[in-house]
Design an enzyme around this catalytic site. Structure first.
Site, short mmCIF file in Angstrom:
data_model
loop_
_atom_site.label_atom_id
_atom_site.label_comp_id
_atom_site.label_asym_id
_atom_site.label_seq_id
_atom_site.Cartn_x
_atom_site.Cartn_y
_atom_site.Cartn_z
N ARG A 34 -19.64 0.93 -10.47
CA ARG A 34 -21.07 0.83 -10.47
C ARG A 34 -21.50 1.94 -9.35
O ARG A 34 -20.94 2.00 -8.36
CB ARG A 34 -21.26 -0.39 -9.65
CG ARG A 34 -22.63 -0.88 -9.48
CD ARG A 34 -22.57 -2.31 -8.91
NE ARG A 34 -22.80 -2.43 -7.45
CZ ARG A 34 -22.17 -3.52 -6.74
NH1 ARG A 34 -21.93 -4.66 -7.41
NH2 ARG A 34 -22.38 -3.67 -5.71
N GLU A 47 -24.82 -7.94 -12.68
CA GLU A 47 -23.42 -7.88 -13.11
C GLU A 47 -23.05 -8.76 -14.20
O GLU A 47 -23.76 -9.61 -14.72
CB GLU A 47 -22.61 -8.31 -11.91
CG GLU A 47 -22.51 -7.04 -11.03
CD GLU A 47 -21.63 -6.02 -10.99
OE1 GLU A 47 -21.08 -6.01 -12.19
OE2 GLU A 47 -21.55 -5.07 -10.03
#
Length: 490
Positions: free
Chosen positions: A170, A289
């Site tokens: 990420r 997520e």
């Protein structure tokens, strides 16, 4: 017949040749929230809030603020599409990756003059340099901490041994030449490489390749113990394609990048430097997520100082929605391969297939199709489930089904659970073990007996028929016919 996919552009051409696998739009779209909002309705699937569905990949040809770039999303947001891209039966993809790990093909380095990823070059010492203008990185929601690179192939090497690793992380664009990177403790080898470099007081050179062959993206999602420290996952993609992945030497750092990538970011993870992930948004959130929730913004993350960006001419940005079916493909199929490998070593021929289901984002839920052939096989199915937890520690729930249940059809799995499962005898719980910190139920705030974030309970749902009662559970047998005699499209 083998397809000719070897990069993102050949993937796109393949999808264009297949009915219903790719759509395009020339209508302007804002990458800040709007782009992902559109694709949610087209083909996101996964654990995305409903309404959503599985659907085609999508190209946005008119991206606000980026007149020379396109964005593609959802390339792997369908298991069937991944099968087409990797030239494999969708239900056998776990076996393909299992065999690819066992038969690695190492990458090679090609001359800079042959690298398509370096057709255009932008250097950070140029006063007009701004990575946010060069790369059309979207946000998934209006609350995201900032524009995120969600499909960047991070490549770095161990400063002590020279061993390389490729993983996906990420990464949020924080300024004109700074990117934050989330490295989950103990889960990725590049995080360890950064720790080694920081202990020496040195930066860690890192390249980020965006827009590559999907075989690389899926192969990069393997984890230990299947691919231990020192195993370069680019070898998996090489095995899938039966051809080495081509790398090229970066221009400003001592590292290599994927030679046919659409974009390459060259930079260094700085020692001792940290940044608050939502420093520009102050929302307290990072991005959605895979479990379907927005991850909390991390108070301090390592910083990548960007040295340069190189691209192909007219580059195509590739992105994904965090909780989408695309994550299920990338995380789930390697997990299936890991489980197949582990269990096949212990009890060959008993595990017929594995599916890491969409409802678990490819990580939390696995369905194991197990065959009991003799009376002494009774109970071994539960041992297989324990091995699955060993192969992939982030698993939370394992469903065990018989050979007459389709593990890829969750309605069929739930049928087995309804008619072949009693919770007081067939539910096995394993409390107090390491699970996954992004599951919001794995928190002390959820249950007082949870001692620490991520230390929670795994469960086995044994939906198999006892071996000595198989004759009581035989499914209704229908006459075998070819429906094409009545309906030619079936």
């Amino acid at each position: 017949m083998e397809n000719q996919v070897n990069d993102l552009r050949s993937t796109i051409e393949l999808l264009r040749s297949l009915d219903g696998q790719l759509v395009e739009t020339d209508v302007e779209v804002d990458p800040m929230g709007e782009l992902a909002g559109v694709y949610r309705h087209v083909g996101a699937g996964g654990t995305v809030e409903r309404p959503t569905k599985k659907g085609p990949a999508m190209i946005f040809n008119n991206v606000k603020g980026h007149p020379d770039a396109k964005v593609i999303i959802g390339v792997m947001a369908s298991r069937e599409r991944v099968g087409k891209i990797l030239n494999c039966d969708p239900k056998k993809l776990g076996f393909l990756l299992k065999d690819s790990v066992k038969n690695p093909v190492p990458p090679i380095v090609i001359p800079n003059s042959d690298a398509k990823c370096q057709e255009l070059k932008y250097y950070a010492d140029d006063p007009d340099f701004d990575i946010r203008k060069l790369i059309p990185a979207p946000t998934n929601t209006p609350e995201d901490a900032g524009p995120y690179i969600t499909l960047g192939m991070c490549y770095a090497h161990n400063p002590d041994t020279g061993e390389s690793d490729v993983t996906i992380h990420r990464m949020c664009l924080q300024s004109k030449d700074e990117i934050s990177i989330f490295l989950q403790p103990g889960a990725r080898h590049i995080g360890y490489f950064r720790e080694v470099a920081e202990a020496k007081g040195e930066p860690l050179p890192i390249s980020i390749s965006i827009g590559v062959d999907p075989a690389i993206e899926i192969g990069s999602c393997f984890e230990a113990p299947t691919t231990p420290l020192g195993y370069d996952e680019l070898q998996v993609a090489g095995a899938i394609r039966n051809k080495p992945v081509e790398l090229v030497q970066c221009l400003t750092i001592d590292e290599r990048a994927i030679a046919n990538a659409e974009y390459v970011i060259e930079g260094e993870i700085l020692p001792y430097k940290r940044i608050r992930e939502d420093i520009n948004s102050n929302t307290g959130k990072a991005m959605p997520e895979f479990p379907g929730y927005c991850g909390p913004a991390n108070p301090e993350l390592p910083i990548i100082k960007v040295k340069a960006v190189t691209t192909r001419k007219n580059p195509i940005m590739q992105t994904c929605i965090g909780p989408s079916e695309e994550h299920v493909s990338m995380a789930g199929i390697p997990t299936e391969a890991s489980i197949l490998t582990m269990i096949d070593k212990a009890m060959p021929g008993k595990l017929l297939n594995v599916y890491c289901a969409s409802c678990g984002g490819g990580k939390y839920v696995a369905v194991l199709q197990f065959k009991k052939s003799i009376p002494s096989d009774e109970g071994r199915q539960r041992q297989a489930a324990l091995l699955a937890f060993s192969a992939f520690a982030e698993l939370k729930h394992v469903f065990l089904v018989d050979e007459d249940v389709d593990p890829f059809d969750m309605s069929d799995v739930m049928w087995a659970m309804t008619t072949r499962f009693q919770a007081d005898t067939d539910l096995i719980t394993i409390p107090g073990v390491q699970c996954h910190p992004l599951d919001p139920s794995n928190q002390p705030a959820y249950a007082s007996h949870i001692r620490a974030c991520g230390v929670a309970c795994k469960a086995i749902f044994d939906c198999t028929v006892p071996f000595d009662q198989k004759d009581r559970f035989e499914r209704a047998k229908f006459q075998e016919v070819d429906p094409k005699h009545w309906l030619k499209d079936y």
